[in-house]
Design an enzyme around this catalytic site. Sequence first.
Site, PDB file in Angstrom:
ATOM      1  N   GLU A 174      -2.854  -7.981   7.415  1.00  0.00           N
ATOM      2  CA  GLU A 174      -1.513  -7.851   7.983  1.00  0.00           C
ATOM      3  C   GLU A 174      -1.302  -8.853   9.111  1.00  0.00           C
ATOM      4  O   GLU A 174      -2.240  -9.291   9.785  1.00  0.00           O
ATOM      5  CB  GLU A 174      -1.336  -6.416   8.504  1.00  0.00           C
TER       6      GLU A 174
ATOM      7  N   HIS B 147       0.818  -1.211   0.000  1.00  0.00           N
ATOM      8  CA  HIS B 147       0.000   0.000   0.000  1.00  0.00           C
ATOM      9  C   HIS B 147       0.859   1.272   0.000  1.00  0.00           C
ATOM     10  O   HIS B 147       2.053   1.239   0.344  1.00  0.00           O
ATOM     11  CB  HIS B 147      -0.907   0.023   1.229  1.00  0.00           C
TER      12      HIS B 147
END
Length: 352
Positions: free
Chosen positions: A132, A54
């Site tokens: 994550e 990201h």
Amino acid sequence: MQRGVSSTWITTGVALVSAGIVSAAPVAASPPAAALAFDIELTAEDITLDLVRHGQSTDDVNNILGTLPPGAPLTELGQQQAQEVAQSIQQEFPGGIAGIYASELIRTQQTADALAGLPGMPSVQVLSDLNEIPAGLVEGHPRDLFTEASFFLPMASWILGGVLVSEPGTNYNGVVFDDQVDSAINTIYNNTLAGNGPMTDVAYASGGDIAIWTLMNVKNPDVWPIIQSVLANGGPPPNGGQAILEGNPTDGWTLVSWDGTPVSATPDLFTGLFVDFRNVIVAPQVAAWHIWEAIQGGDQADITPAMQTGFNDVLAAYEAFPQSVIDTITGALGGSAGGAADSLADGLVGAI
């Protein structure tokens, strides 16, 4: 505890492989040509998988270790990085994109939206299995030497083969992580084949997920480009960085490039042998963890299959080891090393 579990599985596996070799050798028959042809046809079709970190988030700017959804949004710079990597991906894969995927984190979805907004691109599909790695006890804390070590040292252990090490304050270990991301990759792969279109997918995730899963799973885990990116950017890979892989869940994955740096498809001798030995020591740990999960569930219908699958996987790992070493040596040193590799393999098989 890990050492004891591994020793038990190793002893069982070695004994059974030895028994299999001794008993099978006198009666082994050459398979018919039709069977060989059929085996060759079973090779799975490859896809290209572009794993993208990201863009810069507000947690990155504020130096906060935040891993839980929904997480922090992108900064203005992060939005710019998202647009830049989207344009780069469109140019790099002119044949089209089969699917665009993101985790449940806002920052990955916002980065993916930039690619999905380009003409002819599919919409973003959210996969929780791309989430994550949880930071556990240090979640939400400022990044410093202590929190970084607590968070990343277990991951380093996973890369080296100690997959039963957990993140602090959690039961989240390397087996859980690998199962999780494997599930996401399998979903992406199956969707791609079912689409009968482009064979390239883009998955947006966090840097830790991308780096650790790649190093744990590809056939050629070249650590040097990753180390260089960590030193230069403070994280693997940098915001908007990419890891491009080719392969499939059946035959495995090859790292093509890391953050724009091409990676050799053939690992050097040290790396190849490391992967071979790691596969052997990881198999009994994975089996033990899955059996333990089944036992905790208390359902005999889950325990028996877990034990059988674990037993088969450990046995397969030991059976594959000698040939893997041969392939590694011949691949790293060239065809001239074939005779030496065969001799080494004979010694390994004899030892087993």
